[in-house]
Design a protein around this motif. Structure first.
Motif, PDB file in Angstrom:
ATOM      1  N   GLY A  92       0.826  -1.207   0.000  1.00  0.00           N
ATOM      2  CA  GLY A  92       0.000   0.000   0.000  1.00  0.00           C
ATOM      3  C   GLY A  92       0.859   1.255   0.000  1.00  0.00           C
ATOM      4  O   GLY A  92       0.654   2.190  -0.781  1.00  0.00           O
ATOM      5  N   TRP A  93       1.886   1.232   0.834  1.00  0.00           N
ATOM      6  CA  TRP A  93       2.769   2.385   0.984  1.00  0.00           C
ATOM      7  C   TRP A  93       3.532   2.658  -0.318  1.00  0.00           C
ATOM      8  O   TRP A  93       3.654   3.784  -0.776  1.00  0.00           O
ATOM      9  CB  TRP A  93       3.726   2.111   2.141  1.00  0.00           C
ATOM     10  N   LEU A  94       4.023   1.554  -0.947  1.00  0.00           N
ATOM     11  CA  LEU A  94       4.751   1.728  -2.202  1.00  0.00           C
ATOM     12  C   LEU A  94       3.822   2.307  -3.265  1.00  0.00           C
ATOM     13  O   LEU A  94       4.234   3.140  -4.081  1.00  0.00           O
ATOM     14  CB  LEU A  94       5.322   0.389  -2.688  1.00  0.00           C
ATOM     15  N   GLY A  95       2.555   1.870  -3.224  1.00  0.00           N
ATOM     16  CA  GLY A  95       1.584   2.360  -4.208  1.00  0.00           C
ATOM     17  C   GLY A  95       1.400   3.864  -4.119  1.00  0.00           C
ATOM     18  O   GLY A  95       1.267   4.547  -5.143  1.00  0.00           O
ATOM     19  N   THR A  96       1.420   4.409  -2.894  1.00  0.00           N
ATOM     20  CA  THR A  96       1.214   5.847  -2.746  1.00  0.00           C
ATOM     21  C   THR A  96       2.458   6.632  -3.143  1.00  0.00           C
ATOM     22  O   THR A  96       2.386   7.822  -3.412  1.00  0.00           O
ATOM     23  CB  THR A  96       0.898   6.218  -1.276  1.00  0.00           C
ATOM     24  N   MET A  97       3.617   5.936  -3.175  1.00  0.00           N
ATOM     25  CA  MET A  97       4.861   6.655  -3.383  1.00  0.00           C
ATOM     26  C   MET A  97       5.057   7.058  -4.834  1.00  0.00           C
ATOM     27  O   MET A  97       5.624   8.107  -5.131  1.00  0.00           O
ATOM     28  CB  MET A  97       6.028   5.774  -2.917  1.00  0.00           C
ATOM     29  N   GLY A  98       4.596   6.196  -5.750  1.00  0.00           N
ATOM     30  CA  GLY A  98       4.813   6.494  -7.159  1.00  0.00           C
ATOM     31  C   GLY A  98       6.260   6.322  -7.543  1.00  0.00           C
ATOM     32  O   GLY A  98       7.083   5.820  -6.775  1.00  0.00           O
ATOM     33  N   THR A  99       6.584   6.731  -8.754  1.00  0.00           N
ATOM     34  CA  THR A  99       7.930   6.484  -9.255  1.00  0.00           C
ATOM     35  C   THR A  99       8.637   7.779  -9.621  1.00  0.00           C
ATOM     36  O   THR A  99       9.619   7.785 -10.347  1.00  0.00           O
ATOM     37  CB  THR A  99       7.888   5.569 -10.491  1.00  0.00           C
ATOM     38  N   GLY A 100       8.115   8.892  -9.121  1.00  0.00           N
ATOM     39  CA  GLY A 100       8.660  10.191  -9.527  1.00  0.00           C
ATOM     40  C   GLY A 100      10.039  10.488  -8.968  1.00  0.00           C
ATOM     41  O   GLY A 100      10.961  10.811  -9.722  1.00  0.00           O
ATOM     42  N   ASN A 101      10.199  10.369  -7.641  1.00  0.00           N
ATOM     43  CA  ASN A 101      11.462  10.745  -7.010  1.00  0.00           C
ATOM     44  C   ASN A 101      12.491   9.626  -7.185  1.00  0.00           C
ATOM     45  O   ASN A 101      12.453   8.606  -6.506  1.00  0.00           O
ATOM     46  CB  ASN A 101      11.203  11.007  -5.515  1.00  0.00           C
ATOM     47  N   LYS A 102      13.406   9.818  -8.136  1.00  0.00           N
ATOM     48  CA  LYS A 102      14.306   8.726  -8.498  1.00  0.00           C
ATOM     49  C   LYS A 102      15.286   8.380  -7.383  1.00  0.00           C
ATOM     50  O   LYS A 102      15.606   7.203  -7.169  1.00  0.00           O
ATOM     51  CB  LYS A 102      15.082   9.088  -9.765  1.00  0.00           C
ATOM     52  N   LEU A 103      15.760   9.399  -6.680  1.00  0.00           N
ATOM     53  CA  LEU A 103      16.716   9.132  -5.605  1.00  0.00           C
ATOM     54  C   LEU A 103      16.054   8.295  -4.506  1.00  0.00           C
ATOM     55  O   LEU A 103      16.566   7.264  -4.076  1.00  0.00           O
ATOM     56  CB  LEU A 103      17.253  10.451  -5.036  1.00  0.00           C
ATOM     57  N   LEU A 104      14.850   8.748  -4.088  1.00  0.00           N
ATOM     58  CA  LEU A 104      14.137   8.044  -3.021  1.00  0.00           C
ATOM     59  C   LEU A 104      13.785   6.624  -3.460  1.00  0.00           C
ATOM     60  O   LEU A 104      14.016   5.649  -2.742  1.00  0.00           O
ATOM     61  CB  LEU A 104      12.870   8.822  -2.647  1.00  0.00           C
ATOM     62  N   LEU A 105      13.241   6.522  -4.675  1.00  0.00           N
ATOM     63  CA  LEU A 105      12.838   5.207  -5.170  1.00  0.00           C
ATOM     64  C   LEU A 105      14.058   4.284  -5.272  1.00  0.00           C
ATOM     65  O   LEU A 105      13.992   3.093  -4.934  1.00  0.00           O
ATOM     66  CB  LEU A 105      12.157   5.329  -6.538  1.00  0.00           C
ATOM     67  N   GLY A 106      15.179   4.842  -5.719  1.00  0.00           N
ATOM     68  CA  GLY A 106      16.402   4.034  -5.862  1.00  0.00           C
ATOM     69  C   GLY A 106      16.875   3.493  -4.537  1.00  0.00           C
ATOM     70  O   GLY A 106      17.212   2.305  -4.415  1.00  0.00           O
ATOM     71  N   ILE A 107      16.864   4.367  -3.526  1.00  0.00           N
ATOM     72  CA  ILE A 107      17.327   3.923  -2.208  1.00  0.00           C
ATOM     73  C   ILE A 107      16.385   2.859  -1.639  1.00  0.00           C
ATOM     74  O   ILE A 107      16.818   1.833  -1.107  1.00  0.00           O
ATOM     75  CB  ILE A 107      17.462   5.132  -1.252  1.00  0.00           C
ATOM     76  N   ILE A 108      15.082   3.120  -1.784  1.00  0.00           N
ATOM     77  CA  ILE A 108      14.119   2.151  -1.257  1.00  0.00           C
ATOM     78  C   ILE A 108      14.239   0.821  -1.996  1.00  0.00           C
ATOM     79  O   ILE A 108      14.272  -0.254  -1.385  1.00  0.00           O
ATOM     80  CB  ILE A 108      12.674   2.722  -1.373  1.00  0.00           C
ATOM     81  N   THR A 109      14.360   0.902  -3.323  1.00  0.00           N
ATOM     82  CA  THR A 109      14.462  -0.330  -4.112  1.00  0.00           C
ATOM     83  C   THR A 109      15.697  -1.138  -3.706  1.00  0.00           C
ATOM     84  O   THR A 109      15.599  -2.333  -3.386  1.00  0.00           O
ATOM     85  CB  THR A 109      14.543   0.008  -5.615  1.00  0.00           C
ATOM     86  N   GLY A 110      16.839  -0.490  -3.704  1.00  0.00           N
ATOM     87  CA  GLY A 110      18.078  -1.204  -3.397  1.00  0.00           C
ATOM     88  C   GLY A 110      18.064  -1.769  -1.993  1.00  0.00           C
ATOM     89  O   GLY A 110      18.435  -2.925  -1.759  1.00  0.00           O
ATOM     90  N   SER A 111      17.600  -0.958  -1.033  1.00  0.00           N
ATOM     91  CA  SER A 111      17.598  -1.402   0.360  1.00  0.00           C
ATOM     92  C   SER A 111      16.667  -2.591   0.548  1.00  0.00           C
ATOM     93  O   SER A 111      17.010  -3.559   1.238  1.00  0.00           O
ATOM     94  CB  SER A 111      17.144  -0.265   1.282  1.00  0.00           C
ATOM     95  N   MET A 112      15.495  -2.520  -0.059  1.00  0.00           N
ATOM     96  CA  MET A 112      14.532  -3.606   0.128  1.00  0.00           C
ATOM     97  C   MET A 112      14.999  -4.875  -0.573  1.00  0.00           C
ATOM     98  O   MET A 112      14.783  -5.984  -0.079  1.00  0.00           O
ATOM     99  CB  MET A 112      13.144  -3.185  -0.359  1.00  0.00           C
ATOM    100  N   MET A 113      15.645  -4.729  -1.724  1.00  0.00           N
ATOM    101  CA  MET A 113      16.153  -5.914  -2.421  1.00  0.00           C
ATOM    102  C   MET A 113      17.213  -6.616  -1.585  1.00  0.00           C
ATOM    103  O   MET A 113      17.256  -7.843  -1.501  1.00  0.00           O
ATOM    104  CB  MET A 113      16.769  -5.523  -3.776  1.00  0.00           C
ATOM    105  N   ALA A 114      18.091  -5.818  -0.987  1.00  0.00           N
ATOM    106  CA  ALA A 114      19.252  -6.416  -0.323  1.00  0.00           C
ATOM    107  C   ALA A 114      18.983  -6.786   1.127  1.00  0.00           C
ATOM    108  O   ALA A 114      19.689  -7.612   1.693  1.00  0.00           O
ATOM    109  CB  ALA A 114      20.444  -5.453  -0.392  1.00  0.00           C
ATOM    110  N   PHE A 115      17.963  -6.182   1.751  1.00  0.00           N
ATOM    111  CA  PHE A 115      17.776  -6.402   3.184  1.00  0.00           C
ATOM    112  C   PHE A 115      17.524  -7.868   3.510  1.00  0.00           C
ATOM    113  O   PHE A 115      18.199  -8.455   4.338  1.00  0.00           O
ATOM    114  CB  PHE A 115      16.621  -5.552   3.717  1.00  0.00           C
TER     115      PHE A 115
END
Lengths: 145, 479
Positions: free
Chosen positions: B284-307
């Motif tokens: 749900g939270w990811l859905g509200t975030m959208g894909t606009g902010n590349k820096l934020l999305l990149g950090i979240i993507t990488g962190s969640m993949m690797a965690f």
């Protein structure tokens, strides 16, 4: 000095009804030899040890033993019964009894003799020899060889 | 050769001590085992066990009629019996020792509080390392076979694809998520359980790992499951008292059924339900975030993949990117895959640059991590993360974040949902393939250097050859 293992303390084909009778007999013998100075104290030391863990070791063999200040010399007494007796509450049957009397200040060599004897009793061949020995001397030889 | 060490002792220290020693020695010799028995008799300890004896021993037997100091045996598999049992039935004692010896848990063994805190940390580390050494062969076998199946093409396992090949499909099935890689988390949990509770804990360990997998809890869930399985089994072994004659029932019926039930129910309800809610909340939270902010999305993507590499966060971000993927936006998925490829590569690079930070075994599995990372099998990093989670996971999260963020900034896109570094080799699959690879290289270098900085230097004994937690799996077959 007394031998740890001696023909004087080997008894073969004696008849006793209970463990108590057999042990009493062996202790009485040590008292006569002036190895145990107080009969009651040594008997209760044996009994205490027996309560901790039964000294029945399987294969119809038991080795009651106790360390006590009333013992002057470390000795082993051997009793081969003419018929098996009930040795403990589990109903274990015993045919050979080796009673070890250990003074509180047991010298290392004497303790070593007793522990070597204990090790020997774990061997089938030794136990068979003891069962089949015809004389007291044969038993002593088997135990000291 | 199988080696046993034993301590025998009794209250008087004249007879039973030595009879038990003799019985164990003779029986072990008959069976072809090497044995050394320390007797703690009235005249003091004889034939004392030295460090080398203890470290070489497969199992330690303590046959005692009084308490024995066991400090020397922390970390060894120890089996304790009454001294009279070793005299009456040494054969059974020896075979039971192989079956039932449990790793001596330093908790509660030491009376010194400060030392015991340190020991319990070491204990946890040791259990994790045992789990890792169980798991590594499974990951390497599965990962490499899966990678080999890609030689026929990324879709060669799909019967509908023109590149379909029966052998590739079989290798994919054997090695992949329904094969060896699918067994990875159960085997990890079984290893941790075994380290704590001995052979009886393998059953509940395997099962707890399986449940961790099915509830989507990933390897972190498997670690929790392994500890649960180990301690629950240990507790049951120690506290279920039944008559001796029914002893066999205890180990074939009571312990397996109870331990699997208790651990399984805990995993399903106490661990599983919160994870289910967490994943719903995250999506749900990811859905509200959208894909606009590349820096934020990149950090979240990488962190969640690797965690958690296959756990709930990893799955959530993967699912999030697949929503965009299905809608024709291939940019987020390129970032996800960059973040998935980076952890094993960063670790592999780190094992090469910072050799003294890794054990010999880890350096070997670092070689496999190159291959696993290249084909987007993030699991290649898991053994390293399990062995040292608090240091490794943050480093690879940062490395993956760098890779994912750069991939987004370069506007890379990936049109197939798998493939790792093979994908850019296929024409028209990856947009800006060179920049995408550059993103991954940057993330890999950053992750590797961070690992080199934060990981502790291994002492000589740790780094050389095999650690004491190395288990010979044959030990478990004996008895």
């Amino acid at each position: 000095m007394t031998n740890v293992i001696d023909q004087k303390r080997v008894f073969i084909n004696r008849d006793f009804q209970t463990r108590g009778e057999a042990i009493d007999f062996l202790v009485e013998n040590l008292v006569e030899e002036n190895i145990v100075s107080d009969r009651k104290t040594f008997l209760s030391a044996l009994q205490d040890r027996e309560i901790e863990v039964s000294t029945y070791i399987g294969h119809y063999v038991a080795i009651p033993h106790a360390m006590s200040s009333v013992v002057s010399e470390p000795t082993v007494s051997v009793l081969r019964l003419s018929k098996d007796i009930d040795y403990n509450a589990d109903g274990d049957q015993v045919h050979l009894i080796f009673m070890l009397a250990i003074p509180e200040s047991g010298g290392k060599e004497h303790l070593a003799i007793l522990s070597r004897l204990a090790r020997k009793l774990m061997h089938k061949e030794i136990r068979a020899k003891l069962e089949n020995s015809k004389t007291e001397k044969e038993i002593v030889d088997t135990l000291t060889s | 050769m199988t080696k046993l060490v034993a301590i025998t002792t009794c209250p008087t220290g004249v007879a039973h001590t030595y009879m038990a020693a003799e019985a164990l020695e003779e029986t072990a010799k008959d069976k072809g085992y090497e044995i050394k028995v320390e007797t703690q008799g009235a005249s003091g300890p004889e034939n004392e066990l030295n460090k080398q004896d203890i470290s070489q021993a497969d199992v330690v037997i303590i046959a005692a009629g009084k308490s024995v100091n066991k400090d020397r045996f922390v970390g060894k598999r120890v089996y304790e019996v009454g001294v009279e049992e070793a005299i009456k039935d040494p054969e059974k004692v020896i075979s039971d020792a192989f079956d039932r010896a449990v790793f001596l848990d330093p908790n509660g063994q030491s009376t010194n509080a400060g030392r015991s805190a340190k020991n319990s940390v070491q204990g946890i580390y040791k259990h994790l390392m045992t789990g890792v050494s169980f798991m590594i062969p499974v990951i390497v076998a599965g990962g490499i076979l899966l990678a080999i199946s890609f030689l026929w093409g990324l879709n060669s396992a799909d019967p509908k694809d023109p590149s379909y090949n029966a052998i590739a499909a079989a290798l994919n099935a054997i090695g992949g998520g329904d094969g060896a890689l699918g067994l990875m988390v159960p085997v990890l949990a079984a290893g941790i359980g075994y380290s704590i509770g001995g052979v009886p804990a393998i059953t509940s360990g395997l099962m707890s790992g399986w449940v961790a997998k099915s509830i989507g809890a990933g390897f972190l869930g498997g670690m929790v499951g392994g500890f649960l399985a180990g301690y629950v089994t240990l507790y049951l072994i120690n506290y279920i008292k039944i008559p001796k004659k029914l002893d066999s029932i205890k180990f074939v019926l009571i312990i397996p059924v109870l331990s699997v039930a208790i651990v399984g129910l805990l995993m399903t309800f106490v661990i599983g339900i919160p994870i289910e809610h967490l994943m719903k909340w995250i999506s749900g939270w990811l859905g509200t975030m959208g894909t606009g902010n590349k820096l934020l999305l990149g950090i979240i993507t990488g962190s969640m993949m690797a965690f958690d590499m296959g756990g709930p966060l990893n799955k959530s971000i993967f699912a999030f990117s697949m929503i965009a993927f299905d809608a024709g936006n291939f940019v987020p998925f390129a970032a996800v895959m960059a973040g998935g490829v980076t952890p094993p590569l960063a670790i592999a690079l780190s094992t090469v640059i910072f050799k003294n930070k890794y054990t010999a075994e880890e350096r070997e599995s670092g070689k496999a991590a190159w291959v696993l990372g290249a084909v987007n099998i993030t699991e290649g990093a898991i053994p390293f993360a399990v062995a040292d989670p608090l240091r490794v996971i943050p480093c690879i999260m940062i490395g993956s974040s760098v890779a994912s963020t750069l991939s987004l900034i370069f506007n890379c896109a990936c049109r197939i949902p798998h493939g790792g570094l093979i994908a850019p080799l296929i024409p028209n699959v990856v947009d800006h393939p060179v920049l995408w690879v550059v993103s991954i290289i940057c993330g890999t270098i950053v992750g590797a250097i961070l690992l080199g900085i934060v990981k502790k230097t291994k002492t000589e004994t740790e780094a050389s050859a095999k650690t004491s937690t190395q288990l010979n799996p044959l030990d478990m077959m004996k008895g």
